[in-house]
Scaffold this active site. Structure first.
Site, PDB file in Angstrom:
ATOM      1  N   GLU A   1      -1.295  -1.360  -5.006  1.00 40.97           N
ATOM      2  CA  GLU A   1      -2.481  -0.569  -5.322  1.00 40.97           C
ATOM      3  C   GLU A   1      -2.163   0.466  -6.387  1.00 40.97           C
ATOM      4  O   GLU A   1      -1.100   1.083  -6.367  1.00 40.97           O
ATOM      5  CB  GLU A   1      -3.008   0.119  -4.061  1.00 40.97           C
ATOM      6  CG  GLU A   1      -4.383   0.713  -4.248  1.00 40.97           C
ATOM      7  CD  GLU A   1      -4.981   1.162  -2.938  1.00 40.97           C
ATOM      8  OE1 GLU A   1      -5.870   0.463  -2.435  1.00 40.97           O
ATOM      9  OE2 GLU A   1      -4.543   2.206  -2.422  1.00 40.97           O
TER      10      GLU A   1
ATOM     11  N   ASP B   1       0.885  -1.164   0.000  1.00 34.03           N
ATOM     12  CA  ASP B   1       0.000   0.000   0.000  1.00 34.03           C
ATOM     13  C   ASP B   1       0.925   1.216   0.000  1.00 34.03           C
ATOM     14  O   ASP B   1       1.431   1.616   1.052  1.00 34.03           O
ATOM     15  CB  ASP B   1      -0.898  -0.005   1.240  1.00 34.03           C
ATOM     16  CG  ASP B   1      -1.827   1.198   1.279  1.00 34.03           C
ATOM     17  OD1 ASP B   1      -2.273   1.640   0.199  1.00 34.03           O
ATOM     18  OD2 ASP B   1      -2.094   1.694   2.385  1.00 34.03           O
TER      19      ASP B   1
ATOM     20  N   ASP C   1      -2.268   0.978   7.451  1.00 36.85           N
ATOM     21  CA  ASP C   1      -1.559   0.829   6.175  1.00 36.85           C
ATOM     22  C   ASP C   1      -1.120  -0.618   5.961  1.00 36.85           C
ATOM     23  O   ASP C   1      -1.132  -1.113   4.835  1.00 36.85           O
ATOM     24  CB  ASP C   1      -0.356   1.779   6.117  1.00 36.85           C
ATOM     25  CG  ASP C   1      -0.796   3.235   6.160  1.00 36.85           C
ATOM     26  OD1 ASP C   1      -1.352   3.704   5.155  1.00 36.85           O
ATOM     27  OD2 ASP C   1      -0.595   3.886   7.200  1.00 36.85           O
TER      28      ASP C   1
END
Length: 174
Positions: free
Chosen positions: A67, A8, A139
């Site tokens: 992502e 992430d 996160d």
């Protein structure tokens, strides 16, 4: 058994999650955050690159899910996020990992069953799927969700999709 790294990305905090995919599902291996502090952007990107490289060295994943950048209202933030993604992607590419990219809604759909899930719903599903007893950092939870999404997607693509992506340079865009 396959080790999968989920990332992430962020220019200040980059979450990571490592899961082991087996015939019975996914198991938790490790997770955490790479914190870059408040230095210059090039220094923070170097920390992301080195951090991801170290995680790969320590855990030995063979593939990574990351992502995709979404276009935020603040173009400068989106640009910095894209640069942090680039640092993580280069670290994975240097190590020879297969790389796949997922939108936030794809990750939410794969983990929580709906592309509109909020962060708390995603975290609860990550904890349930990986049998975690403590909440991971937000996160890190997002990174574990990305790893789980990648594991699920890989299962449906093997052998054709990833083999084709590997022949095309190792980058799979879903």
């Amino acid at each position: 058994m396959t080790l999968i790294l989920g990332i992430d990305p962020g220019s200040r905090i980059t979450g990571f999650g490592v899961v082991r995919q087996t015939a019975r599902g996914c198991e938790y291996v490790a997770s955490g955050c790479i914190r870059t502090g408040g230095g210059e952007l090039h220094e923070r990107l170097q920390i992301v690159f080195r951090g991801v490289s170290e995680i790969i060295r320590q855990h030995g994943p063979v593939t990574m899910g990351i992502e995709r950048v979404f276009m935020a209202r603040n173009a400068d933030s989106a640009l910095k996020l894209g640069q942090a993604r680039g640092a993580a992607i280069v670290a994975a590419a240097e190590a020879g990992l297969e790389i796949a990219e997922y939108s936030a809604s794809q990750v939410k759909q794969a983990v929580a069953g709906t592309g509109g899930a909020n962060k708390e719903q995603v975290m609860m599903m990550v904890m349930h799927l990986l049998k975690l007893t403590q909440k991971p950092q937000i996160d890190a939870s997002d990174a574990l969700a990305i790893a789980l999404c990648h594991a699920h997607t890989r299962s449906s693509l093997i052998p054709h999709g990833l083999a084709t992506a590997r022949r095309r340079g190792g980058r799979l865009r879903l």
